[in-house]
Enzyme design. Structure first.
Site, PDB file in Angstrom:
ATOM      1  N   ARG A  28      12.050  -5.917   4.655  1.00  0.00           N
ATOM      2  CA  ARG A  28      12.000  -4.156   4.797  1.00  0.00           C
ATOM      3  C   ARG A  28      12.556  -2.973   4.935  1.00  0.00           C
ATOM      4  O   ARG A  28      13.066  -3.209   6.272  1.00  0.00           O
ATOM      5  CB  ARG A  28      10.019  -3.687   5.016  1.00  0.00           C
ATOM      6  N   ARG A  31      -9.579   1.343   9.545  1.00  0.00           N
ATOM      7  CA  ARG A  31      -9.445  -0.467   9.241  1.00  0.00           C
ATOM      8  C   ARG A  31     -10.353  -0.895  10.107  1.00  0.00           C
ATOM      9  O   ARG A  31     -10.060  -2.275  10.514  1.00  0.00           O
ATOM     10  CB  ARG A  31      -8.247  -0.394  10.039  1.00  0.00           C
ATOM     11  N   ARG A  63      -0.023  -9.463  13.461  1.00  0.00           N
ATOM     12  CA  ARG A  63      -0.725  -8.411  12.070  1.00  0.00           C
ATOM     13  C   ARG A  63      -1.338  -8.265  10.997  1.00  0.00           C
ATOM     14  O   ARG A  63      -2.732  -8.216  10.765  1.00  0.00           O
ATOM     15  CB  ARG A  63       0.739  -7.158  11.783  1.00  0.00           C
ATOM     16  N   LYS A  75       0.639  -1.086  -0.296  1.00  0.00           N
ATOM     17  CA  LYS A  75       0.128  -0.118  -0.256  1.00  0.00           C
ATOM     18  C   LYS A  75       0.671   1.945   0.280  1.00  0.00           C
ATOM     19  O   LYS A  75       0.603   2.209  -0.571  1.00  0.00           O
ATOM     20  CB  LYS A  75      -0.615  -0.353   1.024  1.00  0.00           C
ATOM     21  N   ARG A 121      11.205  -1.762  10.777  1.00  0.00           N
ATOM     22  CA  ARG A 121      10.785  -0.718  11.863  1.00  0.00           C
ATOM     23  C   ARG A 121      10.007  -1.688  12.808  1.00  0.00           C
ATOM     24  O   ARG A 121      10.530  -3.051  12.936  1.00  0.00           O
ATOM     25  CB  ARG A 121       8.950  -1.462  11.724  1.00  0.00           C
TER      26      ARG A 121
HETATM   27  P1  AP5 Z   1       5.110  -1.155   1.548  1.00  0.00           P
HETATM   28  O1  AP5 Z   1       4.684  -0.885   0.415  1.00  0.00           O
HETATM   29  O2  AP5 Z   1       5.610  -0.729   3.581  1.00  0.00           O
HETATM   30  O3  AP5 Z   1       3.932  -2.509   2.160  1.00  0.00           O
HETATM   31  P2  AP5 Z   1       2.303  -1.795   2.860  1.00  0.00           P
HETATM   32  O4  AP5 Z   1       1.389  -2.689   2.651  1.00  0.00           O
HETATM   33  O5  AP5 Z   1       1.537  -0.134   3.538  1.00  0.00           O
HETATM   34  O6  AP5 Z   1       2.784  -2.161   4.965  1.00  0.00           O
HETATM   35  P3  AP5 Z   1       3.052  -1.938   6.262  1.00  0.00           P
HETATM   36  O7  AP5 Z   1       3.272  -2.988   7.012  1.00  0.00           O
HETATM   37  O8  AP5 Z   1       3.468  -0.249   5.974  1.00  0.00           O
HETATM   38  O9  AP5 Z   1       1.211  -2.043   6.352  1.00  0.00           O
HETATM   39  P4  AP5 Z   1       0.216  -2.029   7.807  1.00  0.00           P
HETATM   40  O10 AP5 Z   1      -0.881  -1.941   6.966  1.00  0.00           O
HETATM   41  O11 AP5 Z   1       0.873  -3.288   8.007  1.00  0.00           O
HETATM   42  O12 AP5 Z   1       1.380  -0.673   8.637  1.00  0.00           O
HETATM   43  P5  AP5 Z   1       1.131   0.524   8.899  1.00  0.00           P
HETATM   44  O13 AP5 Z   1       1.940   1.229   8.915  1.00  0.00           O
HETATM   45  O14 AP5 Z   1      -0.266   1.149   7.913  1.00  0.00           O
HETATM   46  O15 AP5 Z   1       5.558  -2.489   1.125  1.00  0.00           O
HETATM   47  C1  AP5 Z   1       6.119  -4.129   1.894  1.00  0.00           C
HETATM   48  C2  AP5 Z   1       7.899  -4.265   1.562  1.00  0.00           C
HETATM   49  O16 AP5 Z   1       7.422  -5.013   0.283  1.00  0.00           O
HETATM   50  C3  AP5 Z   1       8.800  -3.244   1.702  1.00  0.00           C
HETATM   51  O17 AP5 Z   1       9.806  -3.416   1.353  1.00  0.00           O
HETATM   52  C4  AP5 Z   1       8.848  -2.772  -0.108  1.00  0.00           C
HETATM   53  O18 AP5 Z   1       9.408  -2.660  -0.476  1.00  0.00           O
HETATM   54  C5  AP5 Z   1       8.438  -4.526  -0.141  1.00  0.00           C
HETATM   55  N1  AP5 Z   1       7.452  -3.830  -1.670  1.00  0.00           N
HETATM   56  C6  AP5 Z   1       6.130  -3.731  -1.547  1.00  0.00           C
HETATM   57  N2  AP5 Z   1       5.526  -4.063  -3.060  1.00  0.00           N
HETATM   58  C7  AP5 Z   1       6.660  -5.213  -2.873  1.00  0.00           C
HETATM   59  C8  AP5 Z   1       6.219  -6.128  -4.343  1.00  0.00           C
HETATM   60  N3  AP5 Z   1       5.016  -5.751  -5.430  1.00  0.00           N
HETATM   61  N4  AP5 Z   1       6.904  -6.660  -4.282  1.00  0.00           N
HETATM   62  C9  AP5 Z   1       8.178  -7.138  -4.104  1.00  0.00           C
HETATM   63  N5  AP5 Z   1       8.324  -6.221  -2.769  1.00  0.00           N
HETATM   64  C10 AP5 Z   1       7.510  -5.675  -2.625  1.00  0.00           C
HETATM   65  O19 AP5 Z   1       0.416   0.401  10.705  1.00  0.00           O
HETATM   66  C11 AP5 Z   1       1.297   0.178  11.207  1.00  0.00           C
HETATM   67  C12 AP5 Z   1       0.593   0.048  13.004  1.00  0.00           C
HETATM   68  O20 AP5 Z   1       0.047   1.446  13.093  1.00  0.00           O
HETATM   69  C13 AP5 Z   1      -1.144  -1.408  12.325  1.00  0.00           C
HETATM   70  O21 AP5 Z   1      -0.046  -2.166  12.660  1.00  0.00           O
HETATM   71  C14 AP5 Z   1      -1.139  -0.325  13.787  1.00  0.00           C
HETATM   72  O22 AP5 Z   1      -0.854  -1.323  15.129  1.00  0.00           O
HETATM   73  C15 AP5 Z   1      -1.622   0.871  13.259  1.00  0.00           C
HETATM   74  N6  AP5 Z   1      -2.595   1.496  12.719  1.00  0.00           N
HETATM   75  C16 AP5 Z   1      -1.784   2.603  11.384  1.00  0.00           C
HETATM   76  N7  AP5 Z   1      -3.008   2.627  10.719  1.00  0.00           N
HETATM   77  C17 AP5 Z   1      -3.987   1.704  11.700  1.00  0.00           C
HETATM   78  C18 AP5 Z   1      -5.377   2.180  11.664  1.00  0.00           C
HETATM   79  N8  AP5 Z   1      -6.417   2.882  11.035  1.00  0.00           N
HETATM   80  N9  AP5 Z   1      -6.059   1.795  13.193  1.00  0.00           N
HETATM   81  C19 AP5 Z   1      -5.881   1.133  13.991  1.00  0.00           C
HETATM   82  N10 AP5 Z   1      -4.363   0.875  14.584  1.00  0.00           N
HETATM   83  C20 AP5 Z   1      -3.580   1.399  13.488  1.00  0.00           C
END
Ligand code: AP5
Length: 220
Positions: free
Chosen positions: A127, A88, A171, A13, A160
């Site tokens: 990552r 979410r 997660r 994402k 991270r």
């Molecule tokens: P990346 O693009 O970073 O993936 P992502 O989907 O953004 O992953 P996240 O882990 O950031 O999502 P998340 O939803 O768990 O975490 P968030 O930060 O929102 O890609 C991942 C890796 O793969 C990278 O190394 C990239 O280079 C590689 N990659 C990407 N695409 C690729 C491809 N096609 N092929 C190969 N490699 C690829 O949330 C973190 C925490 O915050 C949550 O756990 C929760 O505690 C809290 N939080 C955030 N939002 C909320 C909410 N709305 N409600 C409650 N808690 C929340």
């Protein structure tokens, strides 16, 4: 256009949102990036957020909704908006509807990036992130030029706190239980386009599928 980008952790994402925001001049709002900035500020709120984030749990809805409503309302309503990581839960999705209705700018589409659990674990564990400019790398799939430094700003890359195998498993579990029902909420609305792309492909192929999907809606 106002778009919600959905998908499991590590589905890409953040990577794709940055590419789409650059291409279309949209504002990219990532709840995870906003919470990590608060966490690294050392504030009391940041310490409270860290307890949930580092355990792979969702931050409580009332906290999330207050922070995200403020961030969304601050975006120029004439500018496109790309939401990444929010909503979410169904309660967050309902709150988002209310915030956008107040601003007179409802959602135009929801786009889900699907990815298999096995690919996700490999992506997340490899990552590396820039704490200064939020640029994201992967040790194998998207390595930086210098092993340890951000190509864009030169800051030292970090792993991270929640990017470990046990926390990733938690997660994913949280995603399947609490976030997947949000897709059902959006699908049941009928009038709102809900699109799905295959996130298991290469980064550039996923970007091409996303731009095709968005351009098929017109207005982007
Ligand atoms: P990346 O693009 O970073 O993936 P992502 O989907 O953004 O992953 P996240 O882990 O950031 O999502 P998340 O939803 O768990 O975490 P968030 O930060 O929102 O890609 C991942 C890796 O793969 C990278 O190394 C990239 O280079 C590689 N990659 C990407 N695409 C690729 C491809 N096609 N092929 C190969 N490699 C690829 O949330 C973190 C925490 O915050 C949550 O756990 C929760 O505690 C809290 N939080 C955030 N939002 C909320 C909410 N709305 N409600 C409650 N808690 C929340």
């Amino acid at each position: 256009m106002r778009i919600v980008l959905m998908g499991p952790p590590g589905s890409g994402k953040g990577t794709q949102a940055k590419r789409l925001a650059d291409r279309y001049g949209m504002k990219h709002l990532s709840s995870g990036d906003i919470f990590r900035a608060e966490k690294s500020s050392g504030s009391e709120l940041g310490k409270a957020l860290a307890k949930y984030m580092d355990a792979g749990q969702l931050v409580p809805d009332d906290v999330v909704v207050e922070i995200m409503a403020k961030a969304i309302t601050a975006v120029d309503s004439k500018r496109g908006l790309l939401l990444d990581g929010f909503p979410r839960t169904v309660a967050q999705a309902e709150a988002l509807d209310r915030t956008l209705a107040k601003a007179g700018s409802p959602l135009d589409a929801v786009v889900e990036i699907q990815a298999d659990d096995n690919a996700i674990v490999r992506r997340i564990v490899g990552r590396r992130s820039c704490p200064a400019c939020n640029k994201v790398y992967h040790t194998e799939f998207m390595p930086p030029k210098d092993d340890k430094k951000c190509d864009a700003c030169g800051a030292e890359l970090v792993q991270r706190d929640d990017d470990t195998e046990p926390v990733v498993a938690k997660r994913l579990d949280t995603y399947h239980q609490q976030t997947e029902p949000v897709m059902g909420y959006y699908r049941s609305r009928g009038e709102l386009p809900v699109l799905t792309v295959d996130g298991n492909k290469d980064v550039k192929d996923v970007t091409a599928d996303l731009t095709d999907a968005l351009e098929s809606l017109g207005n982007v």
